[in-house]
Design an enzyme around this catalytic site. Structure first.
Site, PDB file in Angstrom:
ATOM      1  N   THR A 123      34.161   9.853  25.425  1.00 40.44           N
ATOM      2  CA  THR A 123      35.226   9.835  26.431  1.00 40.44           C
ATOM      3  C   THR A 123      35.528  11.241  26.932  1.00 40.44           C
ATOM      4  O   THR A 123      35.705  11.459  28.130  1.00 40.44           O
ATOM      5  CB  THR A 123      36.493   9.176  25.862  1.00 40.44           C
ATOM      6  OG1 THR A 123      36.193   7.820  25.509  1.00 40.44           O
ATOM      7  CG2 THR A 123      37.607   9.173  26.891  1.00 40.44           C
TER       8      THR A 123
ATOM      9  N   CYS B   9      36.290  -1.931  22.913  1.00 37.52           N
ATOM     10  CA  CYS B   9      37.422  -1.322  23.616  1.00 37.52           C
ATOM     11  C   CYS B   9      38.164  -2.332  24.477  1.00 37.52           C
ATOM     12  O   CYS B   9      39.183  -2.029  25.075  1.00 37.52           O
ATOM     13  CB  CYS B   9      36.938  -0.171  24.489  1.00 37.52           C
ATOM     14  SG  CYS B   9      36.067   1.106  23.554  1.00 37.52           S
TER      15      CYS B   9
END
Length: 755
Positions: A78, A343
């Site tokens: 990320t 996620c």
């Protein structure tokens, strides 16, 4: 109490995360214990730490074929994505034409971290470009014609090497040709998280500008990753500070994470005694698991082609079963899988499969099995064995026709099937196997057929409570197969039903074993709405166990009455009639359950539904009811703002306080001499058969929870503790009991998972 230890797990969720390999964990521990120096320090301890970092970077560069490009260590993918996007957009902003409209392109099947980051930095930097998803075909391949059409106005394009849900890989060479032929200067980021260790990479030979990676997807700890930056690609530090990483990424380096990565890189470069499984053998492993799935479950639908996906991922659906049902089944068997991206674990549909044009039921039922290159043949063998054991457990519960067995679990009483907010009810008489189906949903028709045949049920009726507007009824499908000779009306009520009189009213009924199913005409929600009371044979009054009330009374609400075929005044009369012939503690079984409350009673609904209370106690008349009800129908929305098809919400679903135990406090409670606790495992029978603790009194699956409530409603002081896999279902079930007046309800927080 000694809860059963979990089965040795078969971990098949590597695309979410991987276990840390022992040698990687040892290297991280050594870096913490003896190599703990700060790589920026000039003393011996610092220099030794710096050597670990240098060696890790050199190995990463060799694996990636990074050439003169930079490899920067990050906290994970990320951060690498942020680094690439902020670098590209900061540079692009400097050369924007104020009179031109720009776009940012990303693949429609990208991990959500990419489009969400594009939106974030697009707004923060004041670029305000249009963010455009690149469509994919039914194999998950990006539409190159679409890319070519939009590239002239693109500031950045983001694609991924390997998809995390399906394992589908993109042809990066073909993509590069299209991208550079149409816009040589556009910035290109490729998410390579799932590619590491599964496909070859030689990034310096490409024009990829940015490529993020994550350590925990390949046996390193969480919190360590890296990003590739092509030589001469613009760069803006995402984190500024002390100038570590040559000023490119500040912050004291995560040396234990790097040390672990260093060991993984050594394996990949064949510089370790440990070896990863060759790609060819990984393909064989996937084939073996595919064959076991098909042997165990019959028709398995795979949501991707094997020809254009990495060999470590299988994404599939089993018709007739939701993803949650299969996940719970596998979890009970010690097999860890997921329903898609970890996620997005709370999302019931897969946006990846939706983008590929996969049918909605497959997207909703999708299961992902994924493993890594450390997989062994022994692990595959155990996985295949457990898969087949899982299917046998479904056969024991008569949920799969190809697994009928002699010692099948008995089926009797009331069963509730739910699809979304809709309910189907099946009642089976224990003695003669007479059965009735109420409000059959198309999604459960095959399951009902299997139960009928496996249990050799005598079906006496398939009846809808009204003509449904929000879903397809499978009444005709089931009736044509088992009741072809039965003549009935359009809802399925038999023409030859007998009648009886009760006071001034006349009712029709059909026998279901020793019980009667009595029809009560209750128009209002629709003109053809009926309710059906399952009761003892009538003498002077209806002794009702269950009232199948359709959408007349719902949990926390009343059915809406603003359809063309509705009549609000009729609903007033129907509610009064129900209250006149049905006791207020009889269980209501509606055709919708929007809040997972299972069942209710008139008493429970009066307590939270002021309009119903005023109607049944005579506080308001028919005219006043019509006025108030019409106002409610103007605001038919749920908590998310979405319209509810059949309900008019007039009450609240309040969370009740209950006793929450962990394994220690429950053990103490059970050992107390002054308590008599009834322990109830509420998982489905196939889960219970695969794994359960012997100290629990009985298995009461949620599909039969309404039956349990009915059997115990006269002993509401008994102390009951509920258990499931994670504590989620037990909490919901406990709330339902408390709402119906059970006074001593608890559940095991965290369930089997945390014991």
């Amino acid at each position: 109490m000694s809860l059963q230890q979990s089965l040795s797990q078969i971990y098949l969720d590597a695309n979410a995360t991987t276990p840390v390999l022992p040698q990687a964990a040892d290297a991280a521990l050594a870096a913490m214990k003896t190599g703990f120096g700060n790589p920026s320090s000039s003393h011996v301890t610092g220099l030794r730490a710096k050597q670990i970092m240098t060696q890790t970077r050199e190995r990463a560069q060799r694996i990636l074929g990074s050439g003169e490009g930079e490899v920067i260590f990050t906290s994970g993918a990320t951060e690498g994505i942020q680094t690439g996007i902020i670098s590209a957009l900061s540079a692009a902003k400097q050369n924007m034409d104020p009179n031109k409209k720009y776009c940012l392109l990303y693949g429609a099947t990208e991990h959500k971290a990419v489009p969400e980051s594009l939106k974030h930095w697009n707004a923060i930097l004041g670029i305000h470009a249009e963010i455009v998803a690149i469509p994919v075909d039914n194999q998950g391949t990006l539409d190159t014609k679409f890319i070519a059409q939009h590239l002239s106005n693109a500031l950045m394009i983001c694609t991924m090497a390997v998809n995390n849900e399906t394992g589908v890989y993109q042809d990066l060479t073909a993509l590069e040709q299209v991208i550079r032929a149409n816009n040589p200067h556009v910035y290109w980021m490729v998410d390579c998280v799932q590619a590491l260790g599964k496909t070859g990479l030689n990034l310096a030979d490409t024009t990829i500008d940015y490529a993020p990676f994550s350590g925990h997807k390949l046996y390193a700890p969480k919190g360590i990753g890296f990003v590739y930056i092509r030589k001469n690609a613009p760069f803006t530090p995402f984190i500024a500070g002390g100038g570590q990483e040559g000023g490119l990424r500040s912050g004291t380096e995560n040396l234990p994470g790097m040390a672990a990565l260093n060991e993984i890189f050594a394996i990949m470069l064949d510089e370790s005694d440990f070896k990863f499984t060759p790609i060819a053998l990984l393909h064989e492993f996937r084939l073996q698991m595919r064959q076991s799935l098909e042997k165990a479950f019959g028709k398995v639908i795979f949501n991707h082609e094997f020809e254009n996906s990495v060999p470590t991922t299988l994404n599939f659906a089993i018709e007739g079963f939701s993803s949650k049902e299969i996940m719970d089944l596998f979890d009970a068997a010690g097999i860890r899988v997921s329903s898609g991206s970890a996620c997005s674990s709370k999302v019931t549909r897969s946006f990846v499969l939706d983008a590929m044009g996969i049918p909605a039921w497959q997207s909703e039922a999708a299961i992902r099995m994924s493993f890594g290159p450390a997989m062994t043949q022994e692990e595959v063998n155990r996985a295949c064995q457990r898969i087949e054991q899982s299917a046998m457990a479904l056969g024991h519960s008569c949920l799969m026709s190809q697994h009928h067995i002699d010692d099948k679990a008995p089926l009797a009483g009331l069963i509730q099937f739910k699809v979304g907010g809709s309910c189907t009810w099946l009642y089976v008489d224990a003695d003669d196997k007479s059965a009735i189906v109420i409000d059959p949903l198309a999604q459960v028709s095959e399951r009902i057929n299997t139960l009928i045949e496996c249990q050799q049920l005598n079906l006496v009726g398939v009846i809808d409570t009204h003509g449904h507007a929000d879903h397809e009824s499978s009444r005709n499908v089931i009736a044509d197969k088992y009741l072809a000779a039965q003549s009935s009306d359009h809802l399925g009520w038999p023409d030859n039903a007998e009648t009886f009189e009760l006071g001034d009213d006349k009712f029709a009924y059909i026998p279901v074993g020793k019980k009667w199913l009595v029809q009560i005409k209750t128009p209002g929600h629709t003109s053809d709405s009926i309710s059906m009371a399952l009761c003892e044979p009538v003498t002077s009054q209806l002794d009702v166990q269950y009232l199948f009330c359709g959408d007349t009374i719902l949990m926390g609400s009343l059915g809406r009455t603003n359809f063309d075929c509705s009549n609000t005044a009729d609903m007033f009369s129907s509610l009064r009639l129900i209250d006149n012939v049905v006791s207020r503690d009889a269980l209501l079984c509606p055709s919708h359950d929007y809040n997972n409350e299972f069942t209710s009673s008139i008493d429970a609904e009066i307590a939270r539904n002021n309009l119903l209370q005023q109607t049944l106690t005579g506080v308001i008349n028919k005219s006043q009811f019509v006025t108030q009800k019409d106002l409610l129908d103007q605001h038919i929305v749920d908590e998310s703002g979405s319209e509810i098809i059949c309900g008019a919400f007039v009450g609240e679903c309040q969370q009740q306080r209950m006793n929450e135990y962990d394994s220690d406090t429950l053990a103490n409670a059970l050992n107390g001499t002054d308590k008599s606790i009834k322990l109830i495992d509420i998982r489905e029978p196939h889960e219970y058969a695969l794994q359960h603790d012997q100290s629990f009194d009985e298995n009461v699956p949620l599909t039969r929870f309404v039956q349990f409530i009915n059997e115990n409603k006269h002993d509401k002081n008994a102390e009951i503790v509920l258990l499931c896999r994670s504590g989620s279902r037990s909490h919901v079930a406990g709330q339902a009991l408390i709402r119906l007046g059970f006074e001593n309800v608890g559940h095991l927080k965290g369930g089997y998972a945390l014991c």
